[in-house]
Design a protein around this motif. Structure first.
Motif, PDB file in Angstrom:
ATOM      1  N   ALA A  23      44.256   7.939  30.152  1.00  0.00           N
ATOM      2  CA  ALA A  23      44.278   9.250  30.819  1.00  0.00           C
ATOM      3  C   ALA A  23      43.266  10.218  30.206  1.00  0.00           C
ATOM      4  O   ALA A  23      42.835  11.167  30.857  1.00  0.00           O
ATOM      5  N   ALA A  24      42.868   9.943  28.960  1.00  0.00           N
ATOM      6  CA  ALA A  24      41.875  10.802  28.291  1.00  0.00           C
ATOM      7  C   ALA A  24      40.639  10.994  29.173  1.00  0.00           C
ATOM      8  O   ALA A  24      40.076  12.097  29.243  1.00  0.00           O
ATOM      9  N   TYR A  25      40.255   9.923  29.896  1.00  0.00           N
ATOM     10  CA  TYR A  25      39.029  10.005  30.705  1.00  0.00           C
ATOM     11  C   TYR A  25      39.218  10.846  31.957  1.00  0.00           C
ATOM     12  O   TYR A  25      38.265  11.392  32.490  1.00  0.00           O
ATOM     13  N   GLY A  47      53.570  17.493  29.078  1.00  0.00           N
ATOM     14  CA  GLY A  47      53.702  16.054  29.317  1.00  0.00           C
ATOM     15  C   GLY A  47      52.583  15.339  28.591  1.00  0.00           C
ATOM     16  O   GLY A  47      51.801  14.598  29.183  1.00  0.00           O
ATOM     17  N   ALA A  48      52.497  15.577  27.277  1.00  0.00           N
ATOM     18  CA  ALA A  48      51.286  15.252  26.505  1.00  0.00           C
ATOM     19  C   ALA A  48      51.280  13.865  25.861  1.00  0.00           C
ATOM     20  O   ALA A  48      50.231  13.387  25.444  1.00  0.00           O
ATOM     21  N   ALA A  49      52.451  13.222  25.731  1.00  0.00           N
ATOM     22  CA  ALA A  49      52.515  11.936  25.017  1.00  0.00           C
ATOM     23  C   ALA A  49      51.886  10.814  25.859  1.00  0.00           C
ATOM     24  O   ALA A  49      51.989  10.857  27.088  1.00  0.00           O
ATOM     25  N   PRO A  50      51.230   9.837  25.252  1.00  0.00           N
ATOM     26  CA  PRO A  50      51.085   9.672  23.799  1.00  0.00           C
ATOM     27  C   PRO A  50      50.048  10.575  23.134  1.00  0.00           C
ATOM     28  O   PRO A  50      50.012  10.666  21.920  1.00  0.00           O
ATOM     29  N   GLY A  51      49.200  11.261  23.933  1.00  0.00           N
ATOM     30  CA  GLY A  51      48.350  12.261  23.293  1.00  0.00           C
ATOM     31  C   GLY A  51      46.868  12.202  23.638  1.00  0.00           C
ATOM     32  O   GLY A  51      46.076  12.913  23.028  1.00  0.00           O
ATOM     33  N   GLY A  52      46.502  11.378  24.632  1.00  0.00           N
ATOM     34  CA  GLY A  52      45.081  11.260  24.995  1.00  0.00           C
ATOM     35  C   GLY A  52      44.460  12.588  25.423  1.00  0.00           C
ATOM     36  O   GLY A  52      43.373  12.955  24.983  1.00  0.00           O
ATOM     37  N   TRP A  53      45.166  13.331  26.274  1.00  0.00           N
ATOM     38  CA  TRP A  53      44.627  14.622  26.740  1.00  0.00           C
ATOM     39  C   TRP A  53      44.511  15.601  25.573  1.00  0.00           C
ATOM     40  O   TRP A  53      43.526  16.333  25.482  1.00  0.00           O
ATOM     41  N   LEU A  72      58.738  14.946  26.176  1.00  0.00           N
ATOM     42  CA  LEU A  72      60.074  14.420  25.836  1.00  0.00           C
ATOM     43  C   LEU A  72      59.958  13.508  24.622  1.00  0.00           C
ATOM     44  O   LEU A  72      60.852  13.468  23.777  1.00  0.00           O
ATOM     45  N   ASN A  73      58.844  12.771  24.554  1.00  0.00           N
ATOM     46  CA  ASN A  73      58.607  11.844  23.443  1.00  0.00           C
ATOM     47  C   ASN A  73      57.752  12.511  22.386  1.00  0.00           C
ATOM     48  O   ASN A  73      56.871  13.319  22.699  1.00  0.00           O
ATOM     49  N   GLU A  74      58.010  12.138  21.154  1.00  0.00           N
ATOM     50  CA  GLU A  74      57.230  12.702  20.050  1.00  0.00           C
ATOM     51  C   GLU A  74      55.776  12.239  20.150  1.00  0.00           C
ATOM     52  O   GLU A  74      55.517  11.087  20.516  1.00  0.00           O
ATOM     53  N   ALA A  87      58.347  18.073  20.536  1.00  0.00           N
ATOM     54  CA  ALA A  87      59.155  17.070  21.250  1.00  0.00           C
ATOM     55  C   ALA A  87      60.304  17.810  21.920  1.00  0.00           C
ATOM     56  O   ALA A  87      61.152  18.406  21.234  1.00  0.00           O
ATOM     57  N   GLY A  88      60.328  17.823  23.239  1.00  0.00           N
ATOM     58  CA  GLY A  88      61.382  18.536  23.956  1.00  0.00           C
ATOM     59  C   GLY A  88      61.187  18.433  25.451  1.00  0.00           C
ATOM     60  O   GLY A  88      60.121  18.019  25.924  1.00  0.00           O
ATOM     61  N   ASP A  89      62.228  18.820  26.153  1.00  0.00           N
ATOM     62  CA  ASP A  89      62.210  18.782  27.614  1.00  0.00           C
ATOM     63  C   ASP A  89      61.604  20.083  28.132  1.00  0.00           C
ATOM     64  O   ASP A  89      62.125  21.178  27.846  1.00  0.00           O
ATOM     65  N   SER A 111      48.492  19.905  32.658  1.00  0.00           N
ATOM     66  CA  SER A 111      49.740  19.145  32.753  1.00  0.00           C
ATOM     67  C   SER A 111      49.511  17.799  33.429  1.00  0.00           C
ATOM     68  O   SER A 111      49.001  17.740  34.554  1.00  0.00           O
ATOM     69  N   ASP A 112      49.892  16.761  32.708  1.00  0.00           N
ATOM     70  CA  ASP A 112      49.873  15.396  33.247  1.00  0.00           C
ATOM     71  C   ASP A 112      51.331  14.939  33.381  1.00  0.00           C
ATOM     72  O   ASP A 112      51.613  13.754  33.516  1.00  0.00           O
ATOM     73  N   ILE A 113      52.243  15.909  33.327  1.00  0.00           N
ATOM     74  CA  ILE A 113      53.681  15.626  33.314  1.00  0.00           C
ATOM     75  C   ILE A 113      54.051  14.809  34.569  1.00  0.00           C
ATOM     76  O   ILE A 113      53.567  15.093  35.653  1.00  0.00           O
ATOM     77  N   ALA A 114      54.865  13.782  34.361  1.00  0.00           N
ATOM     78  CA  ALA A 114      55.213  12.906  35.491  1.00  0.00           C
ATOM     79  C   ALA A 114      56.621  12.369  35.297  1.00  0.00           C
ATOM     80  O   ALA A 114      57.008  12.034  34.174  1.00  0.00           O
ATOM     81  N   PHE A 151      46.852  20.618  36.892  1.00  0.00           N
ATOM     82  CA  PHE A 151      48.018  19.738  36.751  1.00  0.00           C
ATOM     83  C   PHE A 151      48.020  18.597  37.757  1.00  0.00           C
ATOM     84  O   PHE A 151      47.397  18.664  38.810  1.00  0.00           O
ATOM     85  N   LYS A 152      48.783  17.557  37.365  1.00  0.00           N
ATOM     86  CA  LYS A 152      48.936  16.384  38.234  1.00  0.00           C
ATOM     87  C   LYS A 152      50.144  16.563  39.155  1.00  0.00           C
ATOM     88  O   LYS A 152      51.172  17.101  38.749  1.00  0.00           O
ATOM     89  N   LEU A 153      49.984  16.064  40.374  1.00  0.00           N
ATOM     90  CA  LEU A 153      51.109  16.035  41.322  1.00  0.00           C
ATOM     91  C   LEU A 153      51.083  14.697  42.043  1.00  0.00           C
ATOM     92  O   LEU A 153      50.015  14.206  42.402  1.00  0.00           O
TER      93      LEU A 153
HETATM   94  C1  LIG Z   1      51.288  10.217  32.312  1.00  0.00           C
HETATM   95  S1  LIG Z   1      52.178  10.632  30.870  1.00  0.00           S
HETATM   96  C2  LIG Z   1      51.065  11.736  30.036  1.00  0.00           C
HETATM   97  C3  LIG Z   1      49.856  11.088  29.400  1.00  0.00           C
HETATM   98  C4  LIG Z   1      49.053  12.050  28.564  1.00  0.00           C
HETATM   99  N1  LIG Z   1      48.353  13.029  29.399  1.00  0.00           N
HETATM  100  C5  LIG Z   1      48.040  11.369  27.703  1.00  0.00           C
HETATM  101  O1  LIG Z   1      46.823  11.560  27.920  1.00  0.00           O
HETATM  102  O2  LIG Z   1      48.417  10.670  26.769  1.00  0.00           O
HETATM  103  C6  LIG Z   1      53.429  11.725  31.487  1.00  0.00           C
HETATM  104  C7  LIG Z   1      54.350  12.282  30.427  1.00  0.00           C
HETATM  105  O3  LIG Z   1      55.220  13.271  31.012  1.00  0.00           O
HETATM  106  C8  LIG Z   1      56.360  13.310  30.155  1.00  0.00           C
HETATM  107  N2  LIG Z   1      57.482  14.041  30.757  1.00  0.00           N
HETATM  108  C9  LIG Z   1      58.185  13.724  31.872  1.00  0.00           C
HETATM  109  N3  LIG Z   1      59.183  14.602  32.076  1.00  0.00           N
HETATM  110  C10 LIG Z   1      59.112  15.515  31.079  1.00  0.00           C
HETATM  111  C11 LIG Z   1      59.872  16.678  30.746  1.00  0.00           C
HETATM  112  N4  LIG Z   1      60.921  17.102  31.489  1.00  0.00           N
HETATM  113  N5  LIG Z   1      59.506  17.371  29.640  1.00  0.00           N
HETATM  114  C12 LIG Z   1      58.466  16.973  28.878  1.00  0.00           C
HETATM  115  N6  LIG Z   1      57.708  15.880  29.140  1.00  0.00           N
HETATM  116  C13 LIG Z   1      58.021  15.154  30.230  1.00  0.00           C
HETATM  117  C14 LIG Z   1      56.658  11.840  29.907  1.00  0.00           C
HETATM  118  O4  LIG Z   1      57.477  11.677  28.770  1.00  0.00           O
HETATM  119  C15 LIG Z   1      55.247  11.253  29.770  1.00  0.00           C
HETATM  120  O5  LIG Z   1      54.888  11.094  28.408  1.00  0.00           O
END
Ligand SMILES: C[S@@+](CC[C@H](N)C(=O)[O-])C[C@H]1O[C@@H](n2cnc3c(N)ncnc32)[C@H](O)[C@@H]1O
Length: 202
Positions: A23-25, A47-53, A72-74, A87-89, A111-114, A151-153
């Motif tokens: 996703a970094a690209y 929605g940053a994990a694992p952290g590429g963006w 949600l994930n660290e 790390a949080g919702d 936001s890449d949140i999904a 942001f992504k949709l």
């Molecule tokens: C496509 S991934 C993001 C990839 C990221 N942009 C990168 O470059 O590594 C989408 C992320 O949205 C997070 N996500 C989904 N629902 C969420 C919520 N309610 N709160 C926080 N993060 C959430 C997921 O845990 C997932 O890591």
């Protein structure tokens, strides 16, 4: 098939270049097009994990900037003093309070949140729209005037209502599908620029 392999080369490239995700690209491409992240900028990555963006954003903002990544994930392994991982919702107030404590104002919200995908297009769209609505609402609280929201949709019929609402608060709203997105994907990116704090004329 050839198209898929070409796109999948982003995965190999990410591994070789030390990015945590392909996703970094997408972010590099989006920033090449819009320039929404700038040297010295304060960036919120939802929605940053694992952290590429976040890695790409940190490269662009440089030593005088700041990146706050929420998921949600660290988010592990980004050892940069200008990075704060939370790390949080994102839909919960206590998470948003931590984001504000890290920086009360942002130049750019990305936001890449999904949601977890179900494979049912309408359901994926509705779940994505719900998450993205939280991102848009929060962006309005923390963006500086003139700021960017990108942001992504997952595409669907609610997109029009969402972009119509954004057009009342941002000077320009564009829809893009980055090259680094897998072919056949329903994901689009919406880029809103020129935030009008307090609302526009519309
Ligand atoms: C496509 S991934 C993001 C990839 C990221 N942009 C990168 O470059 O590594 C989408 C992320 O949205 C997070 N996500 C989904 N629902 C969420 C919520 N309610 N709160 C926080 N993060 C959430 C997921 O845990 C997932 O890591």
């Amino acid at each position: 098939m050839a198209v898929y392999n070409r796109k999948d080369s982003f995965y190999k490239k990410a591994k070789q270049e030390g990015y945590k995700s392909r996703a970094a690209y997408k972010l590099k491409e989006l920033n090449g097009r819009f320039g929404m992240i700038k040297k010295g900028g304060r960036v919120l990555d939802c929605g940053a994990a694992p952290g590429g963006w976040s890695q790409v954003a940190l490269e662009i903002v440089g030593p005088s900037g700041k990146v706050v990544g929420v998921d949600l994930n660290e988010i592990t392994g980004i050892n940069n003093p200008n990075f704060t991982g939370i790390a949080g919702d994102f839909t919960k107030d206590d998470t948003l309070e931590r984001v504000i404590a890290a920086s009360p104002v942002y130049d750019t919200v990305i936001s890449d949140i999904a949601p977890h995908t179900t494979g049912i297009r309408d359901a994926d769209h509705i779940n994505s729209l719900e998450l993205v609505s939280f991102v848009c609402g929060f962006a309005e609280k923390v963006l500086k005037p003139g700021g960017w929201l990108v942001f992504k949709l997952f595409e669907g019929e609610g997109r029009r209502g969402l972009t119509d609402g954004l057009k009342k608060k941002f000077r320009d709203v564009k829809i893009v599908r980055p090259e680094a997105t897998r072919s056949g994907s329903v994901e689009i990116y919406i880029a809103a620029s020129g935030y009008m704090k307090g609302g526009g004329n519309a």
